[in-house]
Design a protein around this motif. Structure first.
Motif, PDB file in Angstrom:
ATOM      1  N   ASN A   1       5.729 -14.181  -5.091  1.00  0.00           N
ATOM      2  CA  ASN A   1       4.855 -13.317  -5.877  1.00  0.00           C
ATOM      3  C   ASN A   1       5.225 -11.847  -5.619  1.00  0.00           C
ATOM      4  N   THR A   2       6.127 -11.304  -6.443  1.00  0.00           N
ATOM      5  CA  THR A   2       6.600  -9.927  -6.216  1.00  0.00           C
ATOM      6  C   THR A   2       5.546  -8.893  -6.622  1.00  0.00           C
ATOM      7  N   GLU A   3       4.689  -9.247  -7.568  1.00  0.00           N
ATOM      8  CA  GLU A   3       3.634  -8.309  -7.979  1.00  0.00           C
ATOM      9  C   GLU A   3       2.744  -7.980  -6.781  1.00  0.00           C
ATOM     10  N   ASN A   4       2.381  -9.019  -6.019  1.00  0.00           N
ATOM     11  CA  ASN A   4       1.557  -8.812  -4.831  1.00  0.00           C
ATOM     12  C   ASN A   4       2.365  -8.174  -3.702  1.00  0.00           C
ATOM     13  N   ALA A   5       3.620  -8.618  -3.553  1.00  0.00           N
ATOM     14  CA  ALA A   5       4.468  -8.108  -2.467  1.00  0.00           C
ATOM     15  C   ALA A   5       4.659  -6.598  -2.532  1.00  0.00           C
ATOM     16  N   PHE A   6       4.792  -6.068  -3.736  1.00  0.00           N
ATOM     17  CA  PHE A   6       5.098  -4.637  -3.899  1.00  0.00           C
ATOM     18  C   PHE A   6       3.958  -3.846  -4.523  1.00  0.00           C
ATOM     19  N   LYS A   7       2.732  -4.403  -4.433  1.00  0.00           N
ATOM     20  CA  LYS A   7       1.617  -3.752  -5.136  1.00  0.00           C
ATOM     21  C   LYS A   7       1.300  -2.355  -4.591  1.00  0.00           C
ATOM     22  N   LEU A   8       1.667  -2.075  -3.337  1.00  0.00           N
ATOM     23  CA  LEU A   8       1.379  -0.748  -2.784  1.00  0.00           C
ATOM     24  C   LEU A   8       2.477   0.263  -3.098  1.00  0.00           C
ATOM     25  N   LYS A   9       3.576  -0.190  -3.698  1.00  0.00           N
ATOM     26  CA  LYS A   9       4.692   0.711  -3.994  1.00  0.00           C
ATOM     27  C   LYS A   9       4.603   1.244  -5.430  1.00  0.00           C
ATOM     28  N   SER A  10       4.709   2.564  -5.531  1.00  0.00           N
ATOM     29  CA  SER A  10       4.801   3.170  -6.864  1.00  0.00           C
ATOM     30  C   SER A  10       6.180   2.868  -7.438  1.00  0.00           C
ATOM     31  N   ASP A  11       6.370   3.161  -8.725  1.00  0.00           N
ATOM     32  CA  ASP A  11       7.689   2.924  -9.336  1.00  0.00           C
ATOM     33  C   ASP A  11       8.785   3.704  -8.598  1.00  0.00           C
ATOM     34  N   SER A  12       8.494   4.947  -8.214  1.00  0.00           N
ATOM     35  CA  SER A  12       9.520   5.759  -7.542  1.00  0.00           C
ATOM     36  C   SER A  12       9.816   5.217  -6.141  1.00  0.00           C
ATOM     37  N   GLU A  13       8.792   4.709  -5.449  1.00  0.00           N
ATOM     38  CA  GLU A  13       9.015   4.106  -4.119  1.00  0.00           C
ATOM     39  C   GLU A  13       9.821   2.812  -4.230  1.00  0.00           C
ATOM     40  N   LEU A  14       9.582   2.079  -5.310  1.00  0.00           N
ATOM     41  CA  LEU A  14      10.347   0.847  -5.535  1.00  0.00           C
ATOM     42  C   LEU A  14      11.818   1.187  -5.806  1.00  0.00           C
ATOM     43  N   GLU A  15      12.048   2.259  -6.579  1.00  0.00           N
ATOM     44  CA  GLU A  15      13.428   2.692  -6.856  1.00  0.00           C
ATOM     45  C   GLU A  15      14.127   3.147  -5.574  1.00  0.00           C
TER      46      GLU A  15
END
Length: 389
Positions: free
Chosen positions: A8-22
């Motif tokens: 479940n990547t939506e839950n895994a990265f829910k605290l990351k903004s788009d820029s933090e994910l990049e």
């Protein structure tokens, strides 16, 4: 093994903004290329030693991804953010390689401050420190090798013991658990003996003091069983963090140079089996031994979940914690916390320059662990795609 629990990547990265994910995508892409890691770490060391103005760049990239901040207050944004997803924080003062008495006193005071800090914050039930954070490596090594200390070194050793007792005494008073990290095998016996004494003193009712077993060493389960007998005889509880280990290349190199058999398991599979057998032994003896499971391995995490289910151990039983490093394996941390398990992130902090040895080790470790960086990249890619859709 089936890994749907962690997909479940939506839950895994829910605290990351788009820029933090990049940023995470960029970092893991870099770390996946060994030559880049070698060049990057050498250039970073040079730039910092030459006092070039690179701290801002480091801070906005690798530091902010893998560290909570430069001091405790700086970490609070990350601590609160993690706790909003039911993930606790273990603040880790990650200044390494200091050798002066003043630095050891500073580390002790820092950890005691963290215990007091943690006592008032539900999000921080655990603190951590390294034996070499409070005393010179050479002292631990001499004691492990059975070499007599000089009178000056004996005085130094007494101070090391006083620092460790000071930390554990306040932790016991404040009911905050203390994880004591494992280090190189040629100093670890002395650390093990010291931590066993601390457990005998402070773990009478329940575990406050935790030692660390690095399960890439083939003798660790045997050591745990011996300690278990001692704990029963002396009537104290054991706290144990188990990890695979962080010094493999250094261990093998030294064993080869000095001409003794390496303490490291013969291969990755043997290490995995040793880790899982040690975990199983602790689950079978949970009334005597509490567990902090420090792993980024999906199979071991799933096995732990399965064993807890089979043995009727409640998901939120305080004797079992799952732990991962900040900035890594969010798919394990956040999906386990979503299911109701106790999860904590190791949150390193300290001045940028002083934390660089830790960060360089992280980068080198990620490069050397086959598949780990690729797995992180694949998950980040999947989440980027999901967000675009």
């Amino acid at each position: 093994m089936q890994t749907s629990l962690f997909d479940n990547t939506e839950n895994a990265f829910k605290l990351k903004s788009d820029s933090e994910l990049e940023r995470a995508y960029f970092l893991f892409k870099m770390i996946s290329k060994e030559p880049l890691v070698r060049i990057g770490t050498a250039a970073t060391r040079f730039a910092l030693n030459a006092n070039l103005p690179v701290e801002g760049l480091i801070r906005s990239t690798v530091f902010d991804h893998f560290c909570g901040g430069v001091n405790e207050e700086d970490c609070m944004t990350s601590v609160d953010k993690l706790y909003s997803a039911n993930v606790c924080s273990v603040l880790d003062y990650s200044v390494e390689g200091k050798e002066e008495e003043a630095s050891f006193d500073e580390c002790m005071n820092k950890v005691i401050g963290l215990v007091e800090f943690a006592d008032e914050k539900d999000a921080m039930p655990i603190v951590v420190f390294k034996p070499t954070g409070v005393g010179r490596f050479a002292i631990w090594q001499k004691l492990t090798e059975g070499t007599a200390l000089t009178s000056e070194e004996q005085v130094e050793w007494e101070r090391i013991k006083e620092r460790m007792h000071a930390i554990c005494k306040i932790a016991k008073e404040r009911d905050v658990e203390v994880l004591i990290d494992g280090e190189e095998s040629w100093m670890q016996d002395a650390a093990d003996d010291m931590v066993a004494e601390l457990m005998a003193t402070y773990n009478k009712e329940k575990p406050i003091v935790y030692n660390t077993l690095q399960c890439y060493r083939h003798d660790r389960l045997e050591y745990l069983k011996k300690l278990h007998l001692e704990a029963r005889a002396r009537d104290f509880k054991i706290g144990m963090k188990i990890v695979r280990g962080a010094y493999m290349e250094k261990e093998n190199k030294r064993a080869k140079e000095k001409g003794y058999p390496t303490p490291i398991c013969k291969d990755k599979r043997a290490t995995d089996e040793n880790f899982n057998a040690t975990m199983r032994y602790i689950f079978e003896n949970l009334d005597d031994i509490s567990l902090f499971l420090g792993t980024h391995n999906e199979d071991s995490s799933l096995l732990a979940v399965k064993l807890m289910g089979e043995m009727g151990i409640a998901k939120d039983d305080n004797r079992v914690w799952f732990g991962q490093l900040y900035g890594m394996s969010d798919h394990i941390s956040f999906n386990l916390s979503l299911e109701g398990y106790n999860v904590a992130k190791y949150l390193p902090f300290g001045p940028v320059k002083d934390v660089m040895p830790y960060l360089i080790r992280r980068a080198e470790e990620n490069t050397s662990v086959a598949g780990q960086t690729n797995r992180e990249l694949e998950l980040i890619k999947a989440e980027r795609k999901r967000r675009k859709l």
